[in-house]
Design a protein around this motif. Structure first.
Motif, PDB file in Angstrom:
ATOM      1  N   ASP A 100       0.843  -1.199   0.000  1.00 21.42           N
ATOM      2  CA  ASP A 100       0.000   0.000   0.000  1.00 21.42           C
ATOM      3  C   ASP A 100       0.881   1.253   0.000  1.00 21.42           C
ATOM      4  O   ASP A 100       1.922   1.303   0.664  1.00 21.42           O
ATOM      5  CB  ASP A 100      -0.900   0.013   1.229  1.00 21.42           C
ATOM      6  N   PHE A 101       0.464   2.268  -0.733  1.00 26.61           N
ATOM      7  CA  PHE A 101       1.260   3.490  -0.830  1.00 26.61           C
ATOM      8  C   PHE A 101       0.343   4.704  -0.933  1.00 26.61           C
ATOM      9  O   PHE A 101      -0.839   4.589  -1.265  1.00 26.61           O
ATOM     10  CB  PHE A 101       2.202   3.442  -2.041  1.00 26.61           C
ATOM     11  N   ARG A 102       0.917   5.845  -0.648  1.00 22.19           N
ATOM     12  CA  ARG A 102       0.223   7.120  -0.819  1.00 22.19           C
ATOM     13  C   ARG A 102       1.106   8.024  -1.670  1.00 22.19           C
ATOM     14  O   ARG A 102       2.297   8.169  -1.395  1.00 22.19           O
ATOM     15  CB  ARG A 102      -0.077   7.789   0.525  1.00 22.19           C
ATOM     16  N   THR A 103       0.519   8.629  -2.688  1.00 26.86           N
ATOM     17  CA  THR A 103       1.297   9.489  -3.577  1.00 26.86           C
ATOM     18  C   THR A 103       1.529  10.855  -2.945  1.00 26.86           C
ATOM     19  O   THR A 103       0.776  11.313  -2.089  1.00 26.86           O
ATOM     20  CB  THR A 103       0.579   9.678  -4.921  1.00 26.86           C
ATOM     21  N   ASP A 104       2.594  11.509  -3.411  1.00 31.59           N
ATOM     22  CA  ASP A 104       2.863  12.869  -2.966  1.00 31.59           C
ATOM     23  C   ASP A 104       2.174  13.861  -3.903  1.00 31.59           C
ATOM     24  O   ASP A 104       1.375  13.471  -4.759  1.00 31.59           O
ATOM     25  CB  ASP A 104       4.372  13.115  -2.885  1.00 31.59           C
TER      26      ASP A 104
END
Length: 223
Positions: A174-178
């Motif tokens: 899981d990731f969150r974009t900048d």
């Protein structure tokens, strides 16, 4: 020196580099690739995305060193890196990276997946570029290659089949974009993949154990 290989697929496909290494500082021959989001020979994603001879690769799509591969390996360690450019199924130029929802994963968004493994550790990392800014995405390793039907990638890869669906028994990225639409994630485990058991990563529209399948990237994970 140990064997090393570099496979380049045409157009919007993927470039794949893999080989033996003693670990994060393993020696050997340098390989070259194009279109990399960024990576290094130890299976970690490169931190600055700049081209150069330090094993990092370019985030702007230019050719650069993709790291050191090959060399004698007393530990049996190895690493792999695969890059892809997303396009919808049925596009004129085939790709191993498919977007099923271009509103969430735009065509021409990029993905890199790396794997480093030795006798005690498996480390899978990803770097992404060209996604929606400031948004959370889910991502997991799946059992089958990508196809036009999102369901073709099969279920999550599980270390213990039919056991718990969680980051301990599965590979969650899981990731969150900048603000620029870039993101990264890494998962570490004390177990390795079964031969041929892990074949892709699926990106979901939400984090956690489920969510709509919005993109897929076929990855040749090693056991």
């Amino acid at each position: 020196m140990g064997a090393a290989a570099l496979v380049m697929l045409a157009g919007g496909g993927a470039s794949i580099a893999h080989g033996a290494a003693d670990g994060p500082d393993g020696g050997g021959h340098a390989a070259h690739g194009t279109g990399s989001v960024g990576g290094s020979a130890d299976g970690k994603a490169g931190g600055d995305g700049k081209a150069g001879g330090d094993g990092k690769a370019s985030a702007d799509g230019k050719a650069s060193e993709v790291g050191m591969v090959g060399g004698a390996s007393r530990s049996g360690g190895f690493w792999m890196r695969a890059d892809g450019v997303f396009s919808p199924p049925g596009s004129f130029v085939p790709s191993d990276a498919l977007t099923y929802d271009t509103a969430l994963v735009p065509a021409a968004a990029r993905i890199e997946v790396t794997q480093y493994a030795d006798r005690t550790t498996t480390r899978v990392g990803t770097r992404l570029k060209g996604f929606l800014p400031n948004r959370a995405y889910g991502m997991h390793v799946h059992t089958s290659p990508c196809a036009a039907d999102p369901a073709s990638a099969g279920p999550h890869y599980q270390h213990r089949a039919s056991a718990t669906a969680d980051p301990v028994n599965e590979v969650w990225l899981d990731f969150r974009t900048d603000r620029n639409g870039a993101g990264e994630a890494e998962a570490r485990h004390d177990w390795g993949f079964r031969d041929g058991g892990a074949r892709s990563v699926i990106i979901h529209d939400e984090q956690g154990g489920a969510g709509k399948r919005i993109a897929c990237f076929t990855v040749p994970f090693s056991s």
